[in-house]
Design an enzyme around this catalytic site. Structure first.
Site, PDB file in Angstrom:
ATOM      1  N   LYS A 190       1.129  -1.696   0.577  1.00 42.07           N
ATOM      2  CA  LYS A 190       0.005   0.256  -0.017  1.00 42.07           C
ATOM      3  C   LYS A 190       1.035   1.268  -0.105  1.00 42.07           C
ATOM      4  O   LYS A 190       1.528   1.971   0.727  1.00 42.07           O
ATOM      5  CB  LYS A 190      -0.662   0.021   1.149  1.00 42.07           C
ATOM      6  CG  LYS A 190      -2.380   1.171   0.941  1.00 42.07           C
ATOM      7  CD  LYS A 190      -2.683   2.004   2.121  1.00 42.07           C
ATOM      8  CE  LYS A 190      -1.644   2.423   3.163  1.00 42.07           C
ATOM      9  NZ  LYS A 190      -1.133   3.396   2.340  1.00 42.07           N
ATOM     10  N   GLU A 264       9.680   1.246  10.608  1.00 40.39           N
ATOM     11  CA  GLU A 264      10.983   1.513  10.696  1.00 40.39           C
ATOM     12  C   GLU A 264      10.210   2.983  10.621  1.00 40.39           C
ATOM     13  O   GLU A 264       9.582   3.805   9.854  1.00 40.39           O
ATOM     14  CB  GLU A 264      11.311   1.641   8.774  1.00 40.39           C
ATOM     15  CG  GLU A 264      11.843   0.383   8.689  1.00 40.39           C
ATOM     16  CD  GLU A 264      13.592   0.197   9.234  1.00 40.39           C
ATOM     17  OE1 GLU A 264      14.034   1.729   9.720  1.00 40.39           O
ATOM     18  OE2 GLU A 264      13.705  -0.513   9.556  1.00 40.39           O
ATOM     19  N   CYS A 298      14.098  10.554   6.632  1.00 38.40           N
ATOM     20  CA  CYS A 298      13.976  10.039   8.367  1.00 38.40           C
ATOM     21  C   CYS A 298      15.365  10.116   8.542  1.00 38.40           C
ATOM     22  O   CYS A 298      15.870   9.938  10.210  1.00 38.40           O
ATOM     23  CB  CYS A 298      13.376   8.925   7.724  1.00 38.40           C
ATOM     24  SG  CYS A 298      14.566   7.326   7.351  1.00 38.40           S
ATOM     25  N   GLU A 398      10.424  15.641  15.282  1.00 38.85           N
ATOM     26  CA  GLU A 398      10.632  15.554  14.331  1.00 38.85           C
ATOM     27  C   GLU A 398       9.867  16.114  12.923  1.00 38.85           C
ATOM     28  O   GLU A 398       9.194  17.083  13.129  1.00 38.85           O
ATOM     29  CB  GLU A 398      10.343  14.397  13.487  1.00 38.85           C
ATOM     30  CG  GLU A 398      10.762  13.910  11.764  1.00 38.85           C
ATOM     31  CD  GLU A 398      10.556  12.436  11.299  1.00 38.85           C
ATOM     32  OE1 GLU A 398       9.120  12.336  11.554  1.00 38.85           O
ATOM     33  OE2 GLU A 398      11.474  11.984  11.488  1.00 38.85           O
TER      34      GLU A 398
HETATM   35  P1  NAD Z   1       2.604   8.201   7.484  1.00 37.66           P
HETATM   36  O1  NAD Z   1       2.595   7.686   8.910  1.00 37.66           O
HETATM   37  O2  NAD Z   1       1.591   9.769   8.354  1.00 37.66           O
HETATM   38  O3  NAD Z   1       2.321   7.833   7.117  1.00 37.66           O
HETATM   39  C1  NAD Z   1       3.224   5.581   6.614  1.00 37.66           C
HETATM   40  C2  NAD Z   1       1.892   5.530   5.229  1.00 37.66           C
HETATM   41  O4  NAD Z   1       1.247   4.945   6.443  1.00 37.66           O
HETATM   42  C3  NAD Z   1       1.148   5.830   4.428  1.00 37.66           C
HETATM   43  O5  NAD Z   1       0.866   5.144   3.379  1.00 37.66           O
HETATM   44  C4  NAD Z   1       0.112   5.879   5.239  1.00 37.66           C
HETATM   45  O6  NAD Z   1      -1.249   5.980   4.233  1.00 37.66           O
HETATM   46  C5  NAD Z   1      -0.150   4.675   6.160  1.00 37.66           C
HETATM   47  N1  NAD Z   1      -0.748   4.639   7.304  1.00 37.66           N
HETATM   48  C6  NAD Z   1      -0.859   5.753   7.965  1.00 37.66           C
HETATM   49  N2  NAD Z   1      -1.545   5.841   9.621  1.00 37.66           N
HETATM   50  C7  NAD Z   1      -1.673   4.141   9.329  1.00 37.66           C
HETATM   51  C8  NAD Z   1      -2.285   3.636  10.215  1.00 37.66           C
HETATM   52  N3  NAD Z   1      -3.044   3.895  11.811  1.00 37.66           N
HETATM   53  N4  NAD Z   1      -2.421   1.831   9.602  1.00 37.66           N
HETATM   54  C9  NAD Z   1      -1.992   1.751   9.085  1.00 37.66           C
HETATM   55  N5  NAD Z   1      -1.308   2.479   8.276  1.00 37.66           N
HETATM   56  C10 NAD Z   1      -1.028   3.973   7.931  1.00 37.66           C
HETATM   57  O7  NAD Z   1       3.825   8.715   7.703  1.00 37.66           O
HETATM   58  P2  NAD Z   1       5.287  10.201   6.767  1.00 37.66           P
HETATM   59  O8  NAD Z   1       3.912  11.369   6.388  1.00 37.66           O
HETATM   60  O9  NAD Z   1       3.051   9.401   5.167  1.00 37.66           O
HETATM   61  O10 NAD Z   1       5.529   9.932   6.003  1.00 37.66           O
HETATM   62  C11 NAD Z   1       7.441  10.474   7.047  1.00 37.66           C
HETATM   63  C12 NAD Z   1       7.383   9.667   8.243  1.00 37.66           C
HETATM   64  O11 NAD Z   1       8.184   8.503   7.585  1.00 37.66           O
HETATM   65  C13 NAD Z   1       8.720  10.346   8.651  1.00 37.66           C
HETATM   66  O12 NAD Z   1       7.710  10.362  10.255  1.00 37.66           O
HETATM   67  C14 NAD Z   1      10.036   9.333   8.816  1.00 37.66           C
HETATM   68  O13 NAD Z   1      11.026   9.801   9.479  1.00 37.66           O
HETATM   69  C15 NAD Z   1       9.025   8.405   8.260  1.00 37.66           C
HETATM   70  N6  NAD Z   1      10.333   7.615   7.883  1.00 37.66           N
HETATM   71  C16 NAD Z   1      11.265   6.203   8.043  1.00 37.66           C
HETATM   72  C17 NAD Z   1      12.446   5.490   7.460  1.00 37.66           C
HETATM   73  C18 NAD Z   1      12.567   4.482   7.957  1.00 37.66           C
HETATM   74  O14 NAD Z   1      13.427   3.970   7.252  1.00 37.66           O
HETATM   75  N7  NAD Z   1      12.712   4.610   9.081  1.00 37.66           N
HETATM   76  C19 NAD Z   1      11.725   6.195   5.862  1.00 37.66           C
HETATM   77  C20 NAD Z   1      11.054   7.014   5.750  1.00 37.66           C
HETATM   78  C21 NAD Z   1      10.215   7.609   6.279  1.00 37.66           C
END
Ligand code: NAD
Length: 496
Positions: A190, A264, A298, A398
């Site tokens: 997804k 992650e 991230c 963050e």
């Molecule tokens: P997000 O958590 O809002 O969303 C990430 C994904 O999860 C999206 O596909 C979203 O639709 C889905 N999602 C959101 N809530 C959910 C839930 N309750 N259940 C299932 N799916 C859900 O994050 P974002 O704003 O898209 O991305 C930015 C974040 O990602 C930042 O915090 C960044 O640090 C982190 N990130 C971490 C890494 C790593 O490798 N550690 C890499 C890239 C980004």
């Protein structure tokens, strides 16, 4: 749900799609709901794709479940799976430019970064995972302590839910789909609603590579679709990259259901500038590691820790670096800082700049308001704060934009203490003329990855977070192991 085999390959000139990739076919969505992909640069709609709803997720999970329980894929040998992934690698290599362009269009990643990291890095991951799969101990015998041998097998974990964020959408999708494939799993992926386009190209490449029907299914959708997927009884393991807030919710569901999960999550990494650091080289490094992908990374080094004796010098150098970065159209090869992915992200980042001012930090460059010469698009000026105390919100939370805080320290011990004074533990760097001193600092900082005078991820080695930055690891044999269940088969001691 009706299905169609009609298929118009995605290209940068024809971005709209009307179907999902389910069971090896282009499947009509259950509803007429649509995701509008909006250019962060022009603020105009650039593509429309269907929005995945629970009924679409159900169809995708059913296909993945069938492919796992009854299909050939989990029963193939590692060598057969490697052959298919090797084909994927060849096809992927031929589309790196298109993949980078799609990501620049959908989420505004500067083309300089997209062509350096957004598409080449996933391809390098594929190659690294193939090498790891060749050497992986899928089945190995070891002597038992009771006189018998034990056969230890790594078997596929089952049906995997792969959930990706928008900031490095291909990178985080491939880091899950490819090891899952090599391990013999099936997948429902997804992508985030902000960045569905690159996932369509991945679906085409998987299809062309000969991945059997149902083995990988891709349905873009929002939080509701993600939550439905995570909680679905047909899912055996969740592989998630995204925010720490969502990670906590997902971890709780997986804990309750005893599902395997790897998370992650976010970061607030510290770059420690040691007394002996060459500032020119350090600034070249921070220009990339603090501001890459317009600060939407991230692993970004968003806290710069400077020795008090060189504090003013570091602040000046970093401010000059930030002020010199071209901001603007992400499609322009000269651009280093592009727009934020969405208006809400622009608002979030600028609201943190207000928070920093309110907390008493000193704004040295950047700030709220549009960058010079731009009158539309979700831009934020590269911003540096000085006189930051590590307890301030701008040093603890963050921000996920081009905003960096410079914090003074007295002595290396204090630098390490400040670096560790964080809920997060994803990455970090140290900048020094003395490699051994740098490695010594690296050993003391509680993060999953660390760079000495560089920060280059290596897909041969595990990547992941300590503390609130996550659970589990991606990449390396450790990452591959996360897509397996381990079974021990005991055999009786030899007769006599
Ligand atoms: P997000 O958590 O809002 O969303 C990430 C994904 O999860 C999206 O596909 C979203 O639709 C889905 N999602 C959101 N809530 C959910 C839930 N309750 N259940 C299932 N799916 C859900 O994050 P974002 O704003 O898209 O991305 C930015 C974040 O990602 C930042 O915090 C960044 O640090 C982190 N990130 C971490 C890494 C790593 O490798 N550690 C890499 C890239 C980004």
């Amino acid at each position: 749900m009706t299905q169609t085999q009609d298929h118009r390959p995605i290209s940068v000139d024809a971005l709209d799609r009307d179907s999902f990739y389910i069971d090896g076919r282009w499947a009509r969505p259950a509803t007429g709901d649509v995701i509008e992909v909006v250019s962060p640069h022009t603020e105009q709609v650039v593509a429309r794709v269907p929005e995945g709803r629970p009924a679409d997720i159900d169809a995708a999970v059913a296909a993945a479940r069938r492919a796992f329980d009854e299909g050939p894929w989990p029963r193939t040998s590692p060598a057969e799976r490697i052959e298919v992934v090797q084909r994927l690698s060849g096809l992927y290599a031929a589309r790196l430019g298109d993949m980078a362009e799609l990501i620049t269009i959908e989420m505004g990643s500067p083309t300089s970064f997209a062509n350096l990291a957004q598409s080449p890095a996933p391809w390098m991951q594929i190659e690294a995972f193939i090498a790891i799969a060749r050497d992986f101990a899928w089945e190995s015998a070891r002597p038992g302590v009771l006189g018998s041998d034990v056969l230890v097998r790594h078997e596929p974990v089952g049906v995997v839910a792969a959930i990706a964020p928008w900031n490095v959408p291909q990178f985080t999708l491939v880091s899950k789909v490819v090891p899952a494939l090599l391990a013999g799993c099936t997948v429902v992926a997804k992508p985030a609603p902000e960045s569905p386009l690159d996932a369509y190209l991945l679906a085409e490449l998987l299809d062309e590579a000969g991945v059997p029907p149902g083995v990988v299914n891709i349905v873009a959708g929002g939080r509701e679709a993600g939550a439905h997927l995570v909680a679905h009884a047909g899912i055996d393991k969740v592989a998630f990259t995204g925010s720490t807030a969502a990670g906590r919710t997902i971890g709780a569901v997986c804990g309750e259901q005893l599902k395997r999960c790897s998370l992650e999550l976010g970061g607030k990494s510290a770059a420690i500038v040691l007394d002996d650091a060459d500032l020119t080289a350090t600034m070249e490094g921070l220009r990339f590691t603090s501001f890459m992908n317009s600060g939407q990374a991230c692993v970004a080094q968003t806290r710069v820790l400077a020795p008090r004796g060189r504090y003013a010098e570091v602040v000046d150098a970093l401010a000059q670096t930030a002020a010199s970065m071209p901001v603007g159209d992400p499609a322009d090869p000269a651009t280093e800082v592009g727009p934020m992915v969405a208006r809400r992200q622009q608002e979030r980042v600028t609201s943190y700049i207000e928070v920093g001012r309110g907390e008493g930090a000193r704004l040295v460059t950047g700030g709220t308001g549009m960058p010079e010469g731009l009158d539309r698009g979700w831009y934020v000026r590269p911003t540096v704060f000085a006189d930051v105390d590590n307890r301030m919100r701008i040093a603890q939370e963050e921000i996920f934009g081009p905003v960096v805080s410079v914090i003074a320290y007295d002595g290396v011990e204090e630098a390490v203490r400040i670096a560790n004074d964080s809920d997060y533990g994803l990455a970090g760097t140290v900048w020094t003329a003395d490699l051994a001193a740098g490695i010594d600092v690296a050993r003391q900082v509680r993060t999953g990855t660390y760079g000495v005078n560089t920060y280059t991820m290596d897909f041969a080695a595990p990547f992941g977070g300590f503390k609130a930055s996550g659970l589990g690891r991606e990449f390396g044999p450790e990452g591959m192991a996360q897509y397996t269940e381990v079974k021990s088969i005991y055999t009786p001691p030899p007769a006599g």
